[in-house]
Design a protein around this motif. Sequence first.
Motif, PDB file in Angstrom:
ATOM      1  N   SER B 177       0.855  -1.192   0.000  1.00 16.67           N
ATOM      2  CA  SER B 177       0.000   0.000   0.000  1.00 16.67           C
ATOM      3  C   SER B 177       0.886   1.235   0.000  1.00 16.67           C
ATOM      4  CB  SER B 177      -0.932  -0.002   1.214  1.00 16.67           C
ATOM      5  OG  SER B 177      -0.179   0.029   2.402  1.00 16.67           O
ATOM      6  N   THR B 178       0.312   2.341  -0.409  1.00 14.90           N
ATOM      7  CA  THR B 178       0.999   3.626  -0.338  1.00 14.90           C
ATOM      8  C   THR B 178       0.226   4.465   0.665  1.00 14.90           C
ATOM      9  OG1 THR B 178       1.734   3.424  -2.616  1.00 14.90           O
ATOM     10  CG2 THR B 178       1.777   5.640  -1.652  1.00 14.90           C
ATOM     11  N   LEU B 179       0.881   4.831   1.772  1.00 11.22           N
ATOM     12  CA  LEU B 179       0.178   5.515   2.865  1.00 11.22           C
ATOM     13  C   LEU B 179       0.810   6.868   3.140  1.00 11.22           C
ATOM     14  CD1 LEU B 179      -0.178   2.543   5.393  1.00 11.22           C
ATOM     15  CD2 LEU B 179      -1.949   3.463   3.892  1.00 11.22           C
ATOM     16  N   MET B 180      -0.006   7.773   3.656  1.00 12.85           N
ATOM     17  CA  MET B 180       0.520   9.027   4.175  1.00 12.85           C
ATOM     18  C   MET B 180       0.692   8.831   5.678  1.00 12.85           C
ATOM     19  SD  MET B 180       0.957  10.994   1.617  1.00 12.85           S
ATOM     20  CE  MET B 180       1.280  12.596   2.388  1.00 12.85           C
ATOM     21  N   MET B 181       1.903   9.089   6.164  1.00 13.13           N
ATOM     22  CA  MET B 181       2.151   8.988   7.599  1.00 13.13           C
ATOM     23  C   MET B 181       2.627  10.346   8.083  1.00 13.13           C
ATOM     24  SD  MET B 181       3.917   5.258   8.072  1.00 13.13           S
ATOM     25  CE  MET B 181       3.256   3.807   7.241  1.00 13.13           C
ATOM     26  N   GLU B 182       1.814  10.993   8.886  1.00 12.76           N
ATOM     27  CA  GLU B 182       2.141  12.317   9.420  1.00 12.76           C
ATOM     28  C   GLU B 182       2.605  13.255   8.304  1.00 12.76           C
ATOM     29  OE1 GLU B 182       4.761  11.499  12.785  1.00 12.76           O
ATOM     30  OE2 GLU B 182       3.118  10.554  13.865  1.00 12.76           O
ATOM     31  N   GLY B 183       1.871  13.204   7.199  1.00 15.89           N
ATOM     32  CA  GLY B 183       2.122  14.124   6.090  1.00 15.89           C
ATOM     33  C   GLY B 183       3.217  13.700   5.120  1.00 15.89           C
ATOM     34  N   ARG B 184       3.786  12.497   5.343  1.00 16.92           N
ATOM     35  CA  ARG B 184       4.821  12.032   4.421  1.00 16.92           C
ATOM     36  C   ARG B 184       4.370  10.759   3.713  1.00 16.92           C
ATOM     37  NH1 ARG B 184       6.981  14.508   9.301  1.00 16.92           N
ATOM     38  NH2 ARG B 184       9.038  15.383   8.892  1.00 16.92           N
ATOM     39  N   LYS B 185       4.765  10.643   2.441  1.00 17.47           N
ATOM     40  CA  LYS B 185       4.374   9.467   1.660  1.00 17.47           C
ATOM     41  C   LYS B 185       5.320   8.296   1.937  1.00 17.47           C
ATOM     42  CE  LYS B 185       4.467   8.243  -3.089  1.00 17.47           C
ATOM     43  NZ  LYS B 185       4.398   8.638  -4.491  1.00 17.47           N
ATOM     44  N   VAL B 186       4.718   7.153   2.289  1.00 18.09           N
ATOM     45  CA  VAL B 186       5.519   5.968   2.583  1.00 18.09           C
ATOM     46  C   VAL B 186       4.961   4.778   1.810  1.00 18.09           C
ATOM     47  CG1 VAL B 186       6.375   4.455   4.413  1.00 18.09           C
ATOM     48  CG2 VAL B 186       5.924   6.866   4.921  1.00 18.09           C
ATOM     49  N   LEU B 187       5.846   4.075   1.106  1.00 19.89           N
ATOM     50  CA  LEU B 187       5.447   2.836   0.438  1.00 19.89           C
ATOM     51  C   LEU B 187       5.623   1.702   1.448  1.00 19.89           C
ATOM     52  CD1 LEU B 187       7.174   3.188  -3.070  1.00 19.89           C
ATOM     53  CD2 LEU B 187       4.990   4.109  -2.282  1.00 19.89           C
TER      54      LEU B 187
END
Lengths: 124, 413
Positions: B177-187
């Motif tokens: 999944s591609t998630l936003m974590m605290e405003g940052r994009k993380v694969l």
Amino acid sequence: MTIKPELQYSKDHEWVKKEDDLFVIGISDFAQDALGDLVFVNLPEVGDAVTAGEAFGDVESVKAVSDLLSPVSGTVAEINEELLDAPEMLNNDPYGAWIIKVSDVTATEELLDAAAYEAFCAEA
Amino acid sequence: MSELKRTQLYDAHVKAGATMVDFGGWEMPIQYPEGIVAEHLYTRSACGLFDVSHMGRLIIEGPERVAFLQHVLSSNVESLGLNQAQYCIIPAEDGSAVDDAYLYRFEEDRFLLVVNASNTDKDLAWFEPIVKNFDCTIRNITGETVSIAVQGPKSEEILKKLAGVDEVTKPARNNLSTLMMEGRKVLVSRTGYTAEPIGYELFLKNEDAYWMWNRLIELGGKPAGLGARDTLRMEGMLPLYGDEMGVDEEGKPMPIFALALARFAVSFDEAKGNFIGREALLKQSEAAASFRAKNYTPEAMETLRKRVRPIALLDRGVMRHGMGVYRNGEQIGWVTSGTMIPYFKTEGEGENVKLLDETGKRAIGICYIASDVPVNGEVEVDVRGKRLKAVIPSKHITNNVPPYVVPVIYKAK
């Protein structure tokens, strides 16, 4: 790193303590730290001859095996059998966890006092 | 000596007191002050954090990307949907491995291929003359990105908190999944190299490395080094190139089907068509199938003389890579990986398994030995001049029921 003032040390990072006629041998705090988690110890048998500067057993960390080099020549009088099941004692209490006691000592390696050993470790 | 490369997190490792070593040309943490045993056990009971930014990350894009990957990888790339990953091997024509790799499809139109750090240059050189024949390109993004493995039973709740989501990825292994974590994009990929039933690998931009590492620690993860990574993968029978793959102690190529997991990494699907090594691999796969039916025909033995198997020492001692394995006095192979590995004692079964506080340790490893040694067959290992008794069990752990790895301790009959 801890160095006990009352002990003598070999340049191979073993400590030596004289108890009456016996030489008690273990590894220093510097040695246990450098070796990492110890997970296995090979000990000699009581009655085996040991020679100064030569291996009398070995210790294994997760990553590697290292010889234990005897600081004295003589006969193994006692071995610390507790270490066979709990080699981590050498990490947790290097000066309490003696490895072997040697009798009939005929020769020793050059042994350093605590101050000289500390200086030696600082150069290492 | 050429200068060692450093990952973005180098300073964090040094500050944490890690012992740094040369690993595949990278200066990497082998362990932190708590040590390999504690790091291994923390990963099994909670959550270990691994900086795996040294691994080679290659982007394959262009109209003929699928055709190229089908030709150079062992897996069926056509079957890989969006937001899925697959384990694969890069085969040579003779059916041995150039490397093993993981292929990720985070986007419709490009693939991410992650290869071993020490093999990245070799793999690129291997691909170079081949990729010329396809309308696609390979871009090495190793230096522009960071990768962190978050592994263990607590990893899912840590990432849920960071992303503020109810589901990190779809539940099973190999989902992305591609998630936003605290405003940052993380694969995010539900994969890993620890054999944990729950574990993730994260890919992110260099500038987000410290933020992510520190947040993971604040939420309960603990850094673990390459030493624990090795004991964790060994317990799970996950091969390491150079030990269980590549060439053996005599310099002979090791066939890919010597590995039990080759079955799941090699596809002879029609959609895949021909690919490098296919002919040799087909023959190997037939031999492996014959062994699975306990049929040790001379043809099968000729094709796959040796296989990669778990090994557990019965006498006191520790096995190491390169030690000889013997049956009835005759050498039948070598230990490929071995050490003393800690484990939690457990109670209960299946979903009700609980880890106890009590731990043990066992001298286990992986070996490459004659294919006809049966499960639970007894062998001997030459441990520095002494022949010690050992056994070939079916496995070292089970990990099919989350959240815990359960050790399988061999009990002598």
